[in-house]
Design a protein around this motif. Structure first.
Motif, PDB file in Angstrom:
ATOM      1  N   THR A  54     -17.899 -31.241  67.372  1.00  0.00           N
ATOM      2  CA  THR A  54     -17.837 -32.184  68.485  1.00  0.00           C
ATOM      3  C   THR A  54     -16.836 -31.701  69.523  1.00  0.00           C
ATOM      4  O   THR A  54     -15.795 -31.100  69.181  1.00  0.00           O
ATOM      5  N   LEU A  55     -17.138 -31.957  70.777  1.00  0.00           N
ATOM      6  CA  LEU A  55     -16.218 -31.631  71.863  1.00  0.00           C
ATOM      7  C   LEU A  55     -14.947 -32.468  71.807  1.00  0.00           C
ATOM      8  O   LEU A  55     -13.932 -32.116  72.406  1.00  0.00           O
ATOM      9  N   ILE A  98     -25.440 -29.820  72.990  1.00  0.00           N
ATOM     10  CA  ILE A  98     -24.013 -29.855  72.666  1.00  0.00           C
ATOM     11  C   ILE A  98     -23.458 -31.270  72.814  1.00  0.00           C
ATOM     12  O   ILE A  98     -22.681 -31.751  71.977  1.00  0.00           O
ATOM     13  N   SER A 102     -22.016 -33.670  69.792  1.00  0.00           N
ATOM     14  CA  SER A 102     -20.653 -34.204  69.827  1.00  0.00           C
ATOM     15  C   SER A 102     -20.615 -35.661  69.405  1.00  0.00           C
ATOM     16  O   SER A 102     -19.610 -36.131  68.850  1.00  0.00           O
TER      17      SER A 102
END
Length: 510
Positions: A54-55, A98, A102
């Motif tokens: 995860t970001l 992405i 996240s």
């Protein structure tokens, strides 16, 4: 279709993430990340990131609500742009993958459903359908790679075969053809058509079960038997998913499953969709067909070589990651809806390996009475957005939208509250008339008139009323019978130690 599902998925995240995993959510993702970090030695290293990709690892955890909203807003904006314009490239699709990864990485049980992994795997493959930079709808001389097309076919093969095998190996009712006698009534969130489908005769339910086995266990192998049977496979799979959409509220699962099914159709089989007024589109498709019909030609620029190398690498990666998945399919103790790689690129799937024969519901009630044991205390019920509660409320139609709390309440009903501590967190928030918790409800009987003094959970057995019976004439869709208490009456002061031990802030009364 896939981008439409992404729009819904990010919309669900925008509306529900703060209440479920935000700073003051039922299972705050900040605490989840802290626990992972502590488990891996107090460092944000490769192991921690691999465990929960995860970001959010790289952002300020003191503003988690803002970060969750920003991820949802950016994902919603990009997916809406692609949906409206029909233009996408690898960079935009990779960004969406992405962003959603996240959310799944910190979503905990709220994102534990099989369709989350399926969305990620489908999104990963979708990256390779697009050109690298161009935003043209039909980029010339870049027809979809056969490797990508067969990767989508391999995905739907595993989805259907995994679902079929887990049924045959799981509940006996799938083998004696009686599961559909119960499914419509006991599925997580029934819709109005399920109410009537439940009353079909037994022979019809047996036919439904046989048809399910045919679609999931036999039809997937048609894709290896030539073009015509590939098209037949696509038609049957799409029709099957449409039937499931009509008869239940399985979130965006069935809509998402239609996406890889489209890989069975070629341009010729879909040409009827283009009218004469869309001649330019037809000409572009014709040029792509001509290009493919001419066989392989060496690319005239470095971008073509790079594209071919990327697709070849994708094929090797899919084959490598499929090894444990195939081994799992061959095992008698098959695992469903899991992944053997942290990025969930190739996953195992399955659904309804066991069927509950009776429907039970947890009904949360509150009272303003000083004494919860007073026989004259008036207990008022909280109503969820979609799950059964009020006997006279018509079952909802919500798919492809997804009420995550309603789904978890279905699981909680055949478990205990000790196995679902978040339900006590929810009760604590309701004791304070917490606005975020109330937003997850359809009806808060104490809204605007002060919080309750006590909240409890009651356990009921629910059954569909008969369409022609006296209960139906009273406007009741359901009949119910009390089983007993699910969790005892609790008050806000009594939850203090429980909340402190889990680092949950004690809600302040509104």
């Amino acid at each position: 279709m896939f981008v439409s599902v992404l729009v819904v998925a990010f919309l669900v995240a925008l509306h529900q993430n703060k209440q479920l995993i935000g700073d003051n959510g039922l299972l705050p993702c900040r605490l989840h990340l802290q626990n992972i970090k502590r488990y891996f030695g107090g460092k944000i290293g490769a192991d921690a990131i691999s465990y929960a990709p995860t970001l959010l690892w790289f952002l300020d955890w003191s503003h988690m609500d803002t970060h969750l909203d920003n991820i949802a807003w950016v994902g919603l904006a990009i997916s809406t742009y692609i949906l409206l314009t029909g233009c996408a490239n690898m960079i935009l699709m990779a960004t969406l993958w992405i962003l959603y990864h996240s959310l799944v990485g910190v979503g905990q049980i709220w994102y534990s459903f099989g369709w989350e992994s399926q969305l990620l795997e489908t999104g990963f493959l979708g990256i390779f359908l697009c050109p690298l930079w161009s935003l043209s709808r039909f980029p010339e001389r870049t027809p979809p790679s056969r490797i990508v097309i067969w990767s989508f076919r391999w995905l739907i093969f595993r989805i259907m075969l995994g679902a079929g095998l887990i049924k045959i190996r799981g509940d006996r009712c799938w083998r004696d053809l009686t599961c559909m006698d119960y499914h419509y009534e006991t599925q997580p969130v029934p819709n109005p058509l399920a109410y009537y489908m439940h009353r079909n005769p037994g022979w019809f339910h047996q036919f439904e079960t046989l048809f399910n086995h045919f679609i999931e266990l036999v039809v997937p192998f048609f894709m290896f038997l030539g073009r015509r049977l590939c098209v037949v496979t696509g038609v049957l799979q799409v029709l099957f998913q449409v039937l499931l959409i009509l008869s239940g509220n399985l979130s965006f699962l069935n809509w998402l499953t239609i996406v890889p099914s489209m890989a069975f159709f070629d341009d010729a089989s879909l040409s009827f969709l283009f009218s004469s007024r869309e001649g330019s589109v037809k000409r572009q498709v014709s040029r792509m067909q001509t290009h493919k019909a001419g066989g392989w030609r060496p690319p005239k620029h470095y971008g073509g070589y790079i594209r071919q190398l990327v697709h070849l690498s994708l094929g090797v990666l899919i084959l490598y990651l499929s090894v444990p998945v195939v081994q799992n399919l061959l095992k008698s103790k098959q695992i469903m809806n899991t992944s053997f790689n942290p990025l969930r690129i190739v996953n195992t799937y399955g659904a309804f390996g066991s069927i509950t024969k009776e429907r039970t519901e947890v009904i949360i009630q509150g009272t303003s009475s000083l004494n919860p044991n007073d026989p004259n205390a008036v207990w008022e019920e909280y109503e969820f957005n979609c799950k059964p509660g009020n006997l006279t409320r018509r079952p909802c139609t919500i798919s492809p939208y997804h009420y995550r709390l309603d789904w978890l309440m279905w699981f909680a009903a055949f478990q205990t509250y000790e196995q679902n501590e978040w339900i006590i967190h929810l009760a604590g928030k309701l004791l304070a008339n917490d606005i975020s918790a109330s937003s997850l409800m359809a009806v808060n009987p104490f809204q605007g008139k002060g919080p309750p003094r006590w909240v409890r959970g009651e356990h009921f057995r629910y059954k569909f009323s008969r369409p022609w019976g006296r209960h139906a004439s009273d406007g009741r869709w359901w009949i119910r019978k009390r089983i007993g208490p699910y969790f005892p009456p609790i008050s806000l002061p009594g939850l203090k130690k429980f909340f402190e031990s889990r680092s949950w802030p004690l809600p302040l009364q509104a």
